[in-house]
Design a protein around this motif. Structure first.
Motif, PDB file in Angstrom:
ATOM      1  N   TYR A   7       0.823  -1.203   0.000  1.00 46.06           N
ATOM      2  CA  TYR A   7       0.000   0.000   0.000  1.00 46.06           C
ATOM      3  C   TYR A   7       0.866   1.265   0.000  1.00 46.06           C
ATOM      4  CZ  TYR A   7       0.481   0.533   5.186  1.00 46.06           C
ATOM      5  OH  TYR A   7       0.944   0.700   6.477  1.00 46.06           O
ATOM      6  N   ASN A   8       0.358   2.272  -0.701  1.00 51.12           N
ATOM      7  CA  ASN A   8       0.991   3.596  -0.769  1.00 51.12           C
ATOM      8  C   ASN A   8       2.434   3.560  -1.265  1.00 51.12           C
ATOM      9  OD1 ASN A   8      -0.789   4.991   2.106  1.00 51.12           O
ATOM     10  ND2 ASN A   8      -1.294   5.039  -0.062  1.00 51.12           N
ATOM     11  N   ASN A   9       2.717   2.647  -2.193  1.00 56.20           N
ATOM     12  CA  ASN A   9       4.027   2.625  -2.839  1.00 56.20           C
ATOM     13  C   ASN A   9       3.971   3.380  -4.162  1.00 56.20           C
ATOM     14  OD1 ASN A   9       5.440   0.608  -0.991  1.00 56.20           O
ATOM     15  ND2 ASN A   9       3.674  -0.597  -1.665  1.00 56.20           N
ATOM     16  N   HIS A  10       5.116   3.911  -4.574  1.00 56.57           N
ATOM     17  CA  HIS A  10       5.236   4.576  -5.870  1.00 56.57           C
ATOM     18  C   HIS A  10       6.136   3.729  -6.754  1.00 56.57           C
ATOM     19  CE1 HIS A  10       6.562   8.364  -8.326  1.00 56.57           C
ATOM     20  NE2 HIS A  10       5.636   7.652  -8.955  1.00 56.57           N
ATOM     21  N   TYR A  11       5.584   3.221  -7.846  1.00 55.02           N
ATOM     22  CA  TYR A  11       6.319   2.397  -8.793  1.00 55.02           C
ATOM     23  C   TYR A  11       6.506   3.208 -10.074  1.00 55.02           C
ATOM     24  CZ  TYR A  11       4.487  -1.312  -5.727  1.00 55.02           C
ATOM     25  OH  TYR A  11       4.144  -2.088  -4.645  1.00 55.02           O
ATOM     26  N   VAL A  12       7.759   3.429 -10.461  1.00 57.28           N
ATOM     27  CA  VAL A  12       8.019   4.236 -11.649  1.00 57.28           C
ATOM     28  C   VAL A  12       9.105   3.565 -12.493  1.00 57.28           C
ATOM     29  CG1 VAL A  12       9.612   5.709 -10.319  1.00 57.28           C
ATOM     30  CG2 VAL A  12       8.633   6.552 -12.468  1.00 57.28           C
TER      31      VAL A  12
ATOM     32  N   VAL B  23      -3.403  -5.031  -2.772  1.00 58.94           N
ATOM     33  CA  VAL B  23      -2.744  -3.922  -3.447  1.00 58.94           C
ATOM     34  C   VAL B  23      -3.626  -2.686  -3.294  1.00 58.94           C
ATOM     35  CG1 VAL B  23      -1.701  -3.166  -5.614  1.00 58.94           C
ATOM     36  CG2 VAL B  23      -1.746  -5.602  -5.051  1.00 58.94           C
ATOM     37  N   ASP B  24      -3.275  -1.809  -2.348  1.00 62.08           N
ATOM     38  CA  ASP B  24      -4.128  -0.690  -1.955  1.00 62.08           C
ATOM     39  C   ASP B  24      -3.454   0.654  -2.204  1.00 62.08           C
ATOM     40  OD1 ASP B  24      -6.138  -2.357  -0.882  1.00 62.08           O
ATOM     41  OD2 ASP B  24      -5.175  -2.411   1.076  1.00 62.08           O
ATOM     42  N   SER B  25      -4.115   1.528  -2.939  1.00 59.37           N
ATOM     43  CA  SER B  25      -3.761   2.953  -3.048  1.00 59.37           C
ATOM     44  C   SER B  25      -2.283   3.171  -3.363  1.00 59.37           C
ATOM     45  CB  SER B  25      -4.149   3.691  -1.755  1.00 59.37           C
ATOM     46  OG  SER B  25      -5.544   3.636  -1.571  1.00 59.37           O
ATOM     47  N   ASN B  26      -1.800   2.456  -4.371  1.00 56.54           N
ATOM     48  CA  ASN B  26      -0.454   2.666  -4.883  1.00 56.54           C
ATOM     49  C   ASN B  26      -0.514   3.533  -6.138  1.00 56.54           C
ATOM     50  OD1 ASN B  26       1.157   0.525  -3.203  1.00 56.54           O
ATOM     51  ND2 ASN B  26      -0.649  -0.553  -3.955  1.00 56.54           N
ATOM     52  N   TYR B  27       0.643   4.080  -6.540  1.00 61.81           N
ATOM     53  CA  TYR B  27       0.725   4.891  -7.754  1.00 61.81           C
ATOM     54  C   TYR B  27       1.717   4.229  -8.700  1.00 61.81           C
ATOM     55  CZ  TYR B  27       0.370   9.197 -10.513  1.00 61.81           C
ATOM     56  OH  TYR B  27       0.108  10.122 -11.493  1.00 61.81           O
ATOM     57  N   PHE B  28       1.216   3.741  -9.838  1.00 63.79           N
ATOM     58  CA  PHE B  28       2.037   3.083 -10.846  1.00 63.79           C
ATOM     59  C   PHE B  28       2.218   4.055 -12.013  1.00 63.79           C
ATOM     60  CE2 PHE B  28      -0.322  -0.220  -8.600  1.00 63.79           C
ATOM     61  CZ  PHE B  28       0.662  -1.158  -8.298  1.00 63.79           C
ATOM     62  N   GLU B  29       3.464   4.261 -12.420  1.00 59.54           N
ATOM     63  CA  GLU B  29       3.738   5.325 -13.397  1.00 59.54           C
ATOM     64  C   GLU B  29       4.774   4.869 -14.427  1.00 59.54           C
ATOM     65  OE1 GLU B  29       5.203  10.023 -13.274  1.00 59.54           O
ATOM     66  OE2 GLU B  29       5.155   8.810 -11.451  1.00 59.54           O
ATOM     67  N   ASP B  30       4.519   5.180 -15.705  1.00 56.11           N
ATOM     68  CA  ASP B  30       5.480   4.946 -16.785  1.00 56.11           C
ATOM     69  C   ASP B  30       6.052   3.533 -16.737  1.00 56.11           C
ATOM     70  OD1 ASP B  30       5.061   7.591 -17.478  1.00 56.11           O
ATOM     71  OD2 ASP B  30       6.850   8.315 -16.453  1.00 56.11           O
TER      72      ASP B  30
END
Length: 520
Positions: A255-260, A277-284
């Motif tokens: 939760y609350n991970n940033h994947y870039v 898998v809760d409230s994560n940010y997946f980017e690019d």
């Protein structure tokens, strides 16, 4: 055989002499294990407190770290080792003693317990030198950088893992660390954060993992399925090819991970693994969630995530991406309290808090950084669950319409002969039972519905079977209430599409006859 006192004294003096020359300052002061308290699954199974209450020493070499471990009266004597400077092959030698089992060229935490290693100030650097945890328990590693650990080429350390755990490891909290490589397997590197051979109750929090072919794994093969109960939160995975992480069996919570910039795959749940898998940010990134490179399926429960410029491959025999529209295919109950930041603020809060040298800042659960709460000697999450008023259960039911009638329901595994729908049919003679001592049952609606009161009614003759529980907003993962014993539960009015009652412990066969919901 226990050695004579004279020999024990001689050994202790020799170790102290080695410590003095190796760069360790011995102190008799008492100190807390680390700043803040463990979170996630590391709070379970008795909790993780590291060296709290024990001696504190300061070390400037790897040899000094080993000497501090070996100087303890026993292998479970609590100790906090404050590390400063750069630890490398040139200053990390094997040290012998009855309370340690060390080796040269690696920080060896083997067959020991109750240890904290914490970087001083802006943190310590372990350069080309891994940290190996084996047959050990109650370990904290905080505020350090581990970089460029190789399994091939020169020098090598820890099988190429920055931090590796294996063989009967229990209760490890790794917090505010930076783990980084300079390439993938072809360049001599392996995983940044690996667990195998029965490793359980681990939390990785507020950390940075970057520039590696492999982020980390849970389980070394699809026959190594005894590893479980891992939490990853407020971490940044950056420029990683795959394994962010790779899960083989077991249960994990992200939760609350940033994947870039995940180039090949991200969270790879396979061989029966279950990922929340809760409230994560997946980017690019590509294929950030699913089952990849195997036909052995894994599972996931998703809520509140942001997928920003994420691409998905087509399904195949050994490729089952969760996207492009990720949906849950299981339910994963979480036994500890936690607070979710909104996914849209995750990149910002993680950039301000994650990694070594960030002042050990943590999120306040509302997208703002703050100093951690003072360390407690008792294991507890850093952000306790709300403390709602739980009225004493009784025969008088709340007024108003029971919103569960006509709604939908689902849950975790169910015992044979029971049904999810039986908790919303208005009949106390039918019921749902989990397929074990814990489980989860949900009420769900097609459109947002306001709820402020639920009534969990056990079947006649089976009252008191529910022990610990949590009530969770199924849309966001927010814990609305927690407590013990079934009955009426009041909480702040919340609008949602799904509300989940998670049973975290029980005293016998649980039979939930009715799961009633009310607007209040």
């Amino acid at each position: 055989m226990r050695r004579p006192a004279a020999l024990r004294l001689s050994a202790a003096l020799a170790t102290m002499a080695l410590a003095a020359t190796a760069g360790v300052t011995l102190s008799t002061s008492e100190a807390s294990a680390a700043t803040g308290s463990a979170t996630g699954y590391a709070t379970q199974n008795g909790g993780t407190t590291g060296g709290a209450g024990g001696q504190t020493v300061r070390a400037t070499t790897g040899t000094a770290i080993h000497a501090a471990l070996c100087n303890r009266p026993a292998d479970n004597t609590p100790i906090t080792i404050q590390v400063e400077g750069t630890i490398n092959h040139g200053n990390t030698a094997k040290v012998s003693g009855t309370s340690c089992n060390t080796a040269a060229g690696v920080i060896e935490l083997k067959q020991i317990s109750n240890v904290t290693i914490v970087g001083v100030g802006s943190g310590a650097v372990f350069d080309q030198l891994g940290i190996h945890i084996r047959e050990s328990s109650n370990i904290i590693i905080q505020n350090v950088t581990v970089r460029n650990v190789k399994k091939s080429g020169s020098p090598t350390s820890n099988g190429g893992d920055a931090i590796g755990m294996e063989k009967n490891v229990r209760n490890v909290w790794v917090d505010h660390v930076t783990l980084e490589a300079s390439g993938g397997e072809a360049q001599g590197y392996d995983g940044l954060f690996d667990m195998k051979d029965d490793t359980r109750y681990v939390t990785l929090s507020y950390s940075v993992l970057r520039n590696s072919g492999r982020g980390g794994l849970v389980g070394s093969s699809e026959s190594d399925l005894a590893n479980s109960f891992i939490t990853y939160h407020h971490n940044r995975y950056e420029n990683i090819d795959s394994r962010a992480p790779l899960l083989r069996g077991g249960t994990a919570h992200m939760y609350n991970n940033h994947y870039v910039r995940l180039h090949s795959s991200g969270i790879n749940s396979r061989a029966g693994a279950k990922a929340r898998v809760d409230s994560n940010y997946f980017e690019d990134s590509k294929d950030v969630l699913g089952t990849f490179y195997t036909s052995a399926a894994g599972y996931w429960q998703v809520s509140g995530n942001v997928f920003d410029n994420v691409t998905w491959s087509s399904p195949g025999d050994e490729n089952n991406p969760a996207g492009p529209d990720p949906r849950s295919n299981t339910t994963v109950g979480i036994p500890y309290a936690y607070s979710l930041d909104r996914a849209d603020c995750v990149p910002e809060i993680v950039s301000r808090t994650a990694g070594a040298g960030k002042g050990l800042l943590v999120s306040d659960g509302a997208c703002s950084p703050q100093s951690p709460a003072p360390t407690s000697s008792a294991p507890a999450p850093s952000e306790p669950a709300p403390s709602p008023t739980v009225p004493t259960p009784g025969p008088t039911q709340p007024t108003g319409r029971n919103l569960s009638i006509g709604a939908g329901s689902d849950g975790s595994g169910k015992a044979e002969g029971t049904s999810y729908g039986d908790v919303r049919d208005g009949d106390m003679g039918t019921y749902w039972s989990p397929d074990g001592p814990t489980g989860a049952i949900s009420i769900k609606w097609a459109s947002p519905t306001a709820v402020s009161l639920v009534d969990i009614r056990e079947a006649s003759g089976f009252g008191g079977s529910v022990d610990g529980w949590r009530l969770v907003d199924g849309d966001t993962g927010t814990v609305l209430a927690s407590g013990q014993g079934a009955g009426l539960v009041a909480f702040p009015r919340t609008t949602l599409r799904k509300i989940t009652f998670e049973i975290t412990s029980s005293r016998g066969t649980v039979r939930v006859a009715e799961y009633e919901t009310y607007a209040g």
